[in-house]
Scaffold this active site. Structure first.
Site: not given
Length: 276
Positions: A12, A132, A150
């Protein structure tokens, strides 16, 4: 370049939108997923095929993958980009907030990978690209939940790469430094939702200031399009690297962290937030 069927999550805005746009421009069949359906017309205008996917919603992921496979047989390239940063001192973060961080950033990406792998194996070719961060290698204060997630993405990417390589599937990790997107605004909003009587009030103010300045004033901050170019390369070159570091921060900070003694690195991190 052979036309590929590409699935990009979190498209988006930011990196996801820039990536979907670039793949579509290069002639690939690009499925851009988002949770907000109001973004679909804009994605369609970019020659993408929008699909509703919430990576914390199993049924939405199943429906999207099944729709693509029914039309094309398999997803060729999966870009696991959906994610956000849950900021705040770890002592004060509710475990529900930390679990939600992992549901989105880690389990969502892993589940999407599980869903596309059978089709990739059947074709004998595929690329799974996990977005990441430099935070997957180094740790900073104030964004511990995000950093933890992460680090987990880095780990599962490495393990998955070992396990699926013999099937012709490559798993690639993209490590950007800071990127100028709405991502930071969400991070700042979450960080500012603290108790005014908290012992971390001053800490919050200093970390919030550093996050804001880093996003708005730092010349090292990347544009989403720069990251998208690297993702496209990782998806289309014959032999991709296992990890792509994007931008100076991603290339330099982990090296500095490894070179410096831990007490010196700790003082360096504190100085970034004016806490030395």
């Amino acid at each position: 370049m052979k036309q590929r069927v590409v699935l990009v999550t979190g498209a988006s805005g930011g990196i996801g939108k820039a990536t979907a746009k670039l793949f579509a421009e290069k002639g690939h069949l690009t499925y851009a997923t988002a949770r907000r359906r109001e973004t679909f017309p804009e994605l369609q205008a970019l020659a993408c095929h929008p699909l509703y996917v919430d990576v914390t919603d199993e049924q939405s992921m199943i429906a999207a993958v099944q729709e693509i496979e029914a039309k094309h047989g398999a997803v060729d390239v999966l870009v696991n980009n959906a994610g956000y940063s849950q900021a705040g001192p770890l002592e004060e973060l509710a475990l529900t907030a930390i679990r939600q961080q992992f549901e989105t950033n880690v389990f969502g990406a892993l589940r999407m990978s599980q869903m596309v792998l059978p089709g990739m194996r059947s074709k004998g070719w595929g690329r799974i690209i996990n977005v990441s961060s430099v935070a997957g290698e180094i740790t900073m204060m104030g964004t511990g939940a995000y950093t933890m997630s992460k680090h987990a993405v880095e780990c599962f990417s490495d393990v998955l790469r070992y396990e699926v390589k013999s099937f012709g599937v490559e798993v690639v990790t993209i490590q950007p430094g800071g990127v100028s997107t709405n991502f930071t605004k969400v991070e700042e909003k979450l960080f500012s939702q603290g108790d005014q009587n908290s012992p971390y009030t001053e800490f919050r103010e200093k970390v919030f200031k550093t996050l804001h300045q880093g996003a708005s004033e730092n010349r090292l901050i990347l544009k989403p399009e720069q990251v998208a170019q690297v993702i496209l390369e990782a998806a289309t070159v014959p032999r991709p690297r296992k990890r792509y570091k994007v931008g100076l921060l991603a290339k330099v900070l982990p090296r500095v962290c490894r070179m410096l003694p831990e007490p010196v690195w700790d003082r360096f991190v504190a100085s970034i937030y004016s806490m030395d």
